[in-house]
Design an enzyme around this catalytic site. Structure first.
Site, PDB file in Angstrom:
ATOM      1  N   SER A  27      28.236  23.492 -39.764  1.00 48.46           N
ATOM      2  CA  SER A  27      29.187  23.568 -38.659  1.00 48.46           C
ATOM      3  C   SER A  27      30.027  24.839 -38.765  1.00 48.46           C
ATOM      4  O   SER A  27      29.481  25.939 -38.772  1.00 48.46           O
ATOM      5  CB  SER A  27      30.035  22.291 -38.639  1.00 48.46           C
ATOM      6  OG  SER A  27      30.731  22.173 -37.421  1.00 48.46           O
ATOM      7  N   ASP A  43      22.987  16.436 -31.095  1.00 48.41           N
ATOM      8  CA  ASP A  43      24.272  17.028 -31.444  1.00 48.41           C
ATOM      9  C   ASP A  43      25.105  17.281 -30.185  1.00 48.41           C
ATOM     10  O   ASP A  43      24.741  18.104 -29.347  1.00 48.41           O
ATOM     11  CB  ASP A  43      24.051  18.336 -32.200  1.00 48.41           C
ATOM     12  CG  ASP A  43      25.326  18.918 -32.790  1.00 48.41           C
ATOM     13  OD1 ASP A  43      26.426  18.504 -32.380  1.00 48.41           O
ATOM     14  OD2 ASP A  43      25.210  19.787 -33.672  1.00 48.41           O
ATOM     15  N   HIS A  95      25.580  15.527 -34.863  1.00 49.55           N
ATOM     16  CA  HIS A  95      26.147  16.707 -35.520  1.00 49.55           C
ATOM     17  C   HIS A  95      26.039  16.621 -37.039  1.00 49.55           C
ATOM     18  O   HIS A  95      25.971  17.652 -37.710  1.00 49.55           O
ATOM     19  CB  HIS A  95      27.614  16.851 -35.106  1.00 49.55           C
ATOM     20  CG  HIS A  95      28.239  18.145 -35.504  1.00 49.55           C
ATOM     21  ND1 HIS A  95      27.800  19.368 -35.027  1.00 49.55           N
ATOM     22  CD2 HIS A  95      29.282  18.428 -36.338  1.00 49.55           C
ATOM     23  CE1 HIS A  95      28.543  20.333 -35.539  1.00 49.55           C
ATOM     24  NE2 HIS A  95      29.439  19.790 -36.348  1.00 49.55           N
TER      25      HIS A  95
END
Length: 271
Positions: free
Chosen positions: A103, A224, A252
């Site tokens: 991320s 996601d 995610h």
């Protein structure tokens, strides 16, 4: 073998944990915004180590037991987080590592790969983005009172439910247990919940995605909602020679039902 230690790195204290044999190739796991090392789950780390890798997970600044800064005034940026990672490798006696950035820390991995290529064997970019496409929308609850740990735990459960994007892999009980453990060991919840969003998102001094010259794997969740699949495709196209793996049914986060696939792809990439 597992070790759990604190290290003075780049002017801060970083709390780290290692798994496996130090003689094996090192894999450095770098988590995203506001998340301590616990969100690289212990069992996942053990599975990677069992495949012949020396796994390092750690709390970045303002997470877990590592150094905290005044809430809303972090005074650091992505380059500093990358320098922290290099200093941690030094402290652990690791010359070069396979870096896995998740991320927000895809940006940390980018800085490492471009500005510190001599310390990076490969990059794995998980659930991240080039930054050029719009993010998806998330239905998350209002920010909780950081002074109420129980409220923070419930907020994290609902936030991770949203990050899962409707995935059947999401497990509420497992998420709540991890959130409670994370909240209990965090130095300053207010700093954790604000500072990674308030820091300077500076990039590498030496270029961008197209300047990476290390083997790169892009891992993308099919569902996601934060960085939808087009982000993974754009990232693959931006990095010379990158390979894209899409995890079916995943949002995610890399949740337990896809660990076998994730570990297999990571081990192949780092061979």
């Amino acid at each position: 073998m597992t070790t759990d230690t604190a290290h003075d790195c780049n002017g801060v204290t970083l709390h780290a944990e290692t798994f496996g044999d130090p003689a094996d190739p090192a894999v450095l796991l770098v988590h995203g915004a506001c998340a301590s090392m616990l969100w690289w789950e212990e069992e996942l780390c053990r599975r990677i180590a069992a495949a012949g890798r020396y796994v390092v997970r750690y709390d970045q600044r303002d997470t877990g037991r590592s150094t905290s800064f005044p809430p809303g005034e972090p005074g650091y940026g992505l380059r500093d987080l990358a320098a922290d990672a290099v200093a941690l490798l030094d402290a652990l006696g690791i010359d070069r590592a396979h870096v896995v950035g998740r991320s927000m820390s895809g940006g940390v991995a980018l800085v490492l790969g471009v500005d510190h290529p001599d310390r990076v064997r490969s990059l794995t970019l998980v659930s991240t983005t080039t930054g050029e496409l719009p993010m998806g929308s998330l239905d998350v609850p209002p920010d909780p009172d950081p002074g109420d740990p129980a409220a923070v735990v419930e907020y994290l459960v609902e936030a991770f439910r949203a990050y899962a994007g409707g995935s059947a892999h999401f497990d509420e009980d497992t998420t709540r247990a991890l959130a409670a453990a994370d909240v209990a060991r965090t130095r300053d919840l207010r700093a954790t919940m604000t500072n990674h969003f308030a820091m300077d998102f500076d990039g590498p001094r030496g270029g961008g995605w197209g300047d990476l010259r290390v083997p790169t794997l892009v891992v993308q969740g099919e569902l996601d909602p934060v960085f939808p699949p087009v982000h993974g495709q754009a990232l693959r196209d931006a990095v010379p020679g990158a390979r894209l793996v899409v995890l079916p049914g995943s949002g995610h986060d890399v949740l337990e039902p896809v660990w076998d696939r994730f570990v297999a792809e990571l081990v192949e990439h780092t061979s």
